[in-house]
Design a protein around this motif. Structure first.
Motif, PDB file in Angstrom:
ATOM      1  N   GLY A   1     -29.991 -10.767 -27.145  1.00  0.00           N
ATOM      2  CA  GLY A   1     -30.045 -10.854 -28.597  1.00  0.00           C
ATOM      3  C   GLY A   1     -31.391 -10.448 -29.152  1.00  0.00           C
ATOM      4  O   GLY A   1     -31.507 -10.117 -30.334  1.00  0.00           O
ATOM      5  N   GLN A   2     -32.440 -10.445 -28.308  1.00  0.00           N
ATOM      6  CA  GLN A   2     -33.770 -10.073 -28.764  1.00  0.00           C
ATOM      7  C   GLN A   2     -34.226  -8.721 -28.224  1.00  0.00           C
ATOM      8  O   GLN A   2     -35.326  -8.272 -28.533  1.00  0.00           O
ATOM      9  N   THR A   3     -33.413  -8.095 -27.422  1.00  0.00           N
ATOM     10  CA  THR A   3     -33.729  -6.784 -26.849  1.00  0.00           C
ATOM     11  C   THR A   3     -32.681  -5.776 -27.286  1.00  0.00           C
ATOM     12  O   THR A   3     -31.485  -6.076 -27.296  1.00  0.00           O
ATOM     13  N   LEU A   4     -33.122  -4.589 -27.666  1.00  0.00           N
ATOM     14  CA  LEU A   4     -32.193  -3.576 -28.153  1.00  0.00           C
ATOM     15  C   LEU A   4     -32.507  -2.230 -27.515  1.00  0.00           C
ATOM     16  O   LEU A   4     -33.655  -1.781 -27.507  1.00  0.00           O
ATOM     17  N   LEU A   5     -31.480  -1.600 -26.974  1.00  0.00           N
ATOM     18  CA  LEU A   5     -31.583  -0.227 -26.484  1.00  0.00           C
ATOM     19  C   LEU A   5     -31.093   0.708 -27.583  1.00  0.00           C
ATOM     20  O   LEU A   5     -29.969   0.583 -28.065  1.00  0.00           O
ATOM     21  N   VAL A   6     -31.945   1.630 -27.981  1.00  0.00           N
ATOM     22  CA  VAL A   6     -31.600   2.619 -28.998  1.00  0.00           C
ATOM     23  C   VAL A   6     -31.664   4.000 -28.364  1.00  0.00           C
ATOM     24  O   VAL A   6     -32.698   4.387 -27.808  1.00  0.00           O
ATOM     25  N   GLN A   7     -30.569   4.716 -28.400  1.00  0.00           N
ATOM     26  CA  GLN A   7     -30.625   6.122 -28.005  1.00  0.00           C
ATOM     27  C   GLN A   7     -30.894   6.920 -29.274  1.00  0.00           C
ATOM     28  O   GLN A   7     -30.160   6.816 -30.247  1.00  0.00           O
ATOM     29  N   CYS A   8     -31.957   7.697 -29.248  1.00  0.00           N
ATOM     30  CA  CYS A   8     -32.422   8.344 -30.466  1.00  0.00           C
ATOM     31  C   CYS A   8     -32.766   9.803 -30.213  1.00  0.00           C
ATOM     32  O   CYS A   8     -33.333  10.147 -29.175  1.00  0.00           O
ATOM     33  N   ASN A   9     -32.424  10.648 -31.160  1.00  0.00           N
ATOM     34  CA  ASN A   9     -32.831  12.042 -31.107  1.00  0.00           C
ATOM     35  C   ASN A   9     -34.336  12.123 -30.861  1.00  0.00           C
ATOM     36  O   ASN A   9     -35.121  11.375 -31.452  1.00  0.00           O
ATOM     37  N   MET A  10     -34.755  13.029 -29.985  1.00  0.00           N
ATOM     38  CA  MET A  10     -36.150  13.042 -29.556  1.00  0.00           C
ATOM     39  C   MET A  10     -37.111  13.343 -30.698  1.00  0.00           C
ATOM     40  O   MET A  10     -38.139  12.656 -30.853  1.00  0.00           O
ATOM     41  N   ALA A  11     -36.835  14.351 -31.519  1.00  0.00           N
ATOM     42  CA  ALA A  11     -37.745  14.686 -32.609  1.00  0.00           C
ATOM     43  C   ALA A  11     -37.841  13.538 -33.602  1.00  0.00           C
ATOM     44  O   ALA A  11     -38.929  13.212 -34.094  1.00  0.00           O
ATOM     45  N   PHE A  12     -36.717  12.896 -33.900  1.00  0.00           N
ATOM     46  CA  PHE A  12     -36.726  11.756 -34.809  1.00  0.00           C
ATOM     47  C   PHE A  12     -37.549  10.617 -34.214  1.00  0.00           C
ATOM     48  O   PHE A  12     -38.298   9.940 -34.922  1.00  0.00           O
ATOM     49  N   SER A  13     -37.417  10.412 -32.900  1.00  0.00           N
ATOM     50  CA  SER A  13     -38.179   9.361 -32.230  1.00  0.00           C
ATOM     51  C   SER A  13     -39.677   9.604 -32.330  1.00  0.00           C
ATOM     52  O   SER A  13     -40.449   8.691 -32.625  1.00  0.00           O
ATOM     53  N   VAL A  14     -40.105  10.850 -32.093  1.00  0.00           N
ATOM     54  CA  VAL A  14     -41.533  11.175 -32.034  1.00  0.00           C
ATOM     55  C   VAL A  14     -42.167  11.206 -33.420  1.00  0.00           C
ATOM     56  O   VAL A  14     -43.235  10.622 -33.638  1.00  0.00           O
ATOM     57  N   PHE A  15     -41.500  11.881 -34.370  1.00  0.00           N
ATOM     58  CA  PHE A  15     -42.139  12.136 -35.663  1.00  0.00           C
ATOM     59  C   PHE A  15     -41.797  11.114 -36.745  1.00  0.00           C
ATOM     60  O   PHE A  15     -42.547  10.980 -37.711  1.00  0.00           O
ATOM     61  N   TRP A  16     -40.668  10.407 -36.599  1.00  0.00           N
ATOM     62  CA  TRP A  16     -40.301   9.446 -37.642  1.00  0.00           C
ATOM     63  C   TRP A  16     -40.357   8.007 -37.141  1.00  0.00           C
ATOM     64  O   TRP A  16     -41.002   7.159 -37.749  1.00  0.00           O
ATOM     65  N   LEU A  17     -39.692   7.734 -36.024  1.00  0.00           N
ATOM     66  CA  LEU A  17     -39.555   6.350 -35.579  1.00  0.00           C
ATOM     67  C   LEU A  17     -40.860   5.783 -35.011  1.00  0.00           C
ATOM     68  O   LEU A  17     -41.308   4.703 -35.422  1.00  0.00           O
ATOM     69  N   ALA A  18     -41.464   6.471 -34.055  1.00  0.00           N
ATOM     70  CA  ALA A  18     -42.660   5.937 -33.384  1.00  0.00           C
ATOM     71  C   ALA A  18     -43.800   5.607 -34.350  1.00  0.00           C
ATOM     72  O   ALA A  18     -44.417   4.544 -34.225  1.00  0.00           O
ATOM     73  N   PRO A  19     -44.113   6.471 -35.338  1.00  0.00           N
ATOM     74  CA  PRO A  19     -45.200   6.117 -36.257  1.00  0.00           C
ATOM     75  C   PRO A  19     -44.920   4.877 -37.100  1.00  0.00           C
ATOM     76  O   PRO A  19     -45.856   4.262 -37.618  1.00  0.00           O
ATOM     77  N   ARG A  20     -43.648   4.490 -37.231  1.00  0.00           N
ATOM     78  CA  ARG A  20     -43.295   3.341 -38.059  1.00  0.00           C
ATOM     79  C   ARG A  20     -43.088   2.062 -37.246  1.00  0.00           C
ATOM     80  O   ARG A  20     -42.835   1.000 -37.811  1.00  0.00           O
ATOM     81  N   LEU A  21     -43.193   2.151 -35.926  1.00  0.00           N
ATOM     82  CA  LEU A  21     -42.962   0.970 -35.095  1.00  0.00           C
ATOM     83  C   LEU A  21     -43.910  -0.194 -35.389  1.00  0.00           C
ATOM     84  O   LEU A  21     -43.482  -1.353 -35.291  1.00  0.00           O
ATOM     85  N   PRO A  22     -45.178   0.053 -35.738  1.00  0.00           N
ATOM     86  CA  PRO A  22     -46.026  -1.105 -36.081  1.00  0.00           C
ATOM     87  C   PRO A  22     -45.437  -1.958 -37.202  1.00  0.00           C
ATOM     88  O   PRO A  22     -45.549  -3.188 -37.163  1.00  0.00           O
ATOM     89  N   ARG A  23     -44.799  -1.310 -38.173  1.00  0.00           N
ATOM     90  CA  ARG A  23     -44.197  -2.077 -39.265  1.00  0.00           C
ATOM     91  C   ARG A  23     -42.978  -2.855 -38.773  1.00  0.00           C
ATOM     92  O   ARG A  23     -42.718  -3.978 -39.211  1.00  0.00           O
ATOM     93  N   LEU A  24     -42.217  -2.257 -37.856  1.00  0.00           N
ATOM     94  CA  LEU A  24     -41.060  -2.956 -37.299  1.00  0.00           C
ATOM     95  C   LEU A  24     -41.501  -4.213 -36.558  1.00  0.00           C
ATOM     96  O   LEU A  24     -40.956  -5.302 -36.767  1.00  0.00           O
ATOM     97  N   TYR A  25     -42.513  -4.081 -35.689  1.00  0.00           N
ATOM     98  CA  TYR A  25     -42.954  -5.221 -34.901  1.00  0.00           C
ATOM     99  C   TYR A  25     -43.695  -6.250 -35.748  1.00  0.00           C
ATOM    100  O   TYR A  25     -43.687  -7.445 -35.421  1.00  0.00           O
ATOM    101  N   ALA A  26     -44.319  -5.821 -36.828  1.00  0.00           N
ATOM    102  CA  ALA A  26     -44.962  -6.780 -37.720  1.00  0.00           C
ATOM    103  C   ALA A  26     -43.926  -7.673 -38.397  1.00  0.00           C
ATOM    104  O   ALA A  26     -44.161  -8.871 -38.605  1.00  0.00           O
TER     105      ALA A  26
END
Length: 304
Positions: free
Chosen positions: A94-119
């Motif tokens: 319930g606290q762990t999630l596997l996300v399969q994500c398009n690579m470009a979206f992961s690198v340029f959109w998702l990864a830079p926003r992860l600090p906000r997700l974890y905050a």
């Protein structure tokens, strides 16, 4: 009857889903199987048990008395398996999630926003898997997927992310700021409908067909080439807007066109949601909405 006295798990899954929805069609969408496969699994289970589990009516299903009596046993068995698996793995899914994500979206959109997700969700553990080709084969174990492709290739349960606008990008210093398509080295992602020719036609921008385009299997490579000054890359809002806003890239030409492909969110059905999946999808929705406010060209938030 087999030596264990138990029917195959796939038959039981088909029965439980069909019983919950009272629909073979909805069960097939949930399990990513065809309607005929669900129907065949249920018939096989009925033959195994020697009992009919459903009354089949036109466009409707109804549990028989045997089906209604058997359903709690099947559900209890699945719950027991889930609890046993959690205990065996020693973690809380319930606290762990596997996300399969398009690579470009992961690198340029998702990864830079992860600090906000974890905050916002410090308890969340996010595992990200990427697939360049044939993502359908590797997505079965991922409860959440962000897939890139043509709308016609997506399932009915896929939610489209905002429509993307496509345009060329490069570093500000490229060609000393005197951008020229005739002499520039061009980059793009292979297999795209929204390519240089499509953009030039849609924006009425002259394009020399003799100028060879350098292709990469993912936007990650093509965009990195542009970021390091190798040339001009065809791109789109989801992966370029943040870099343009930061001044790392510029749009050397005014013309922009709607990207024929797009990003789609595949998330769990409500009964399969976990705290992790709910938190991630809600956060993603808020981020998309915020991005829409900052970048008007990205379109509307999630289309429902």
């Amino acid at each position: 009857m087999n030596s264990t006295g138990l029917p195959p798990l796939t038959w039981l899954r088909a029965f439980e889903a069909a019983a919950r929805h009272l629909s073979f069609t909805l069960a097939s969408q949930e399990l990513n199987l065809t309607q005929s496969a669900i129907s065949q699994h249920v018939r096989s289970l009925e033959a195994f048990l020697g009992r009919e589990l459903f009354i089949r009516r036109t466009r409707a299903l109804q549990l028989t008395e045997a089906g209604a009596n058997y359903l709690p046993t099947v559900r209890e068995a699945f719950d027991l398996l889930a609890r046993g698996t959690r205990s065996f793995t020693g973690g809380d899914p319930g606290q762990t999630l596997l996300v399969q994500c398009n690579m470009a979206f992961s690198v340029f959109w998702l990864a830079p926003r992860l600090p906000r997700l974890y905050a916002q969700h410090p308890w969340l553990t996010l595992n990200i898997s990427t697939a360049i080709w044939d993502p359908e084969r590797s997505a079965h174990d991922a409860p959440v997927e962000i897939r890139f492709g043509r709308p016609g290739d997506m399932s009915q349960t896929a939610r489209p992310l905002p429509a993307n606008t496509m345009y060329p990008v490069c570093i500000p210093q490229y060609q000393n700021g005197a951008f020229d398509l005739k002499t520039a080295r061009l980059f793009d992602c292979s297999g795209m409908m929204g390519n240089w020719e499509y953009w030039s036609t849609a924006t009425n921008t002259p394009f020399d067909q003799s100028n060879t385009v350098n292709l990469a299997s993912t936007y990650v490579i093509a965009m990195q080439a542009a970021l390091h000054g190798a040339g001009i890359c065809m791109s789109h809002d989801a992966i370029a807007a943040d870099l343009v806003e930061a001044g790392q890239l510029v749009r050397p030409f005014e013309g922009a066109a709607k990207l024929p492909e797009g990003y789609f969110l595949l998330s769990p059905a409500s009964h399969d949601e976990t705290p992790a999946s709910r938190a991630f999808v809600s956060w993603l929705d808020r981020e998309i909405t915020a991005m829409h406010g900052n970048h008007p060209r990205t379109g509307t938030p999630f289309e429902k």
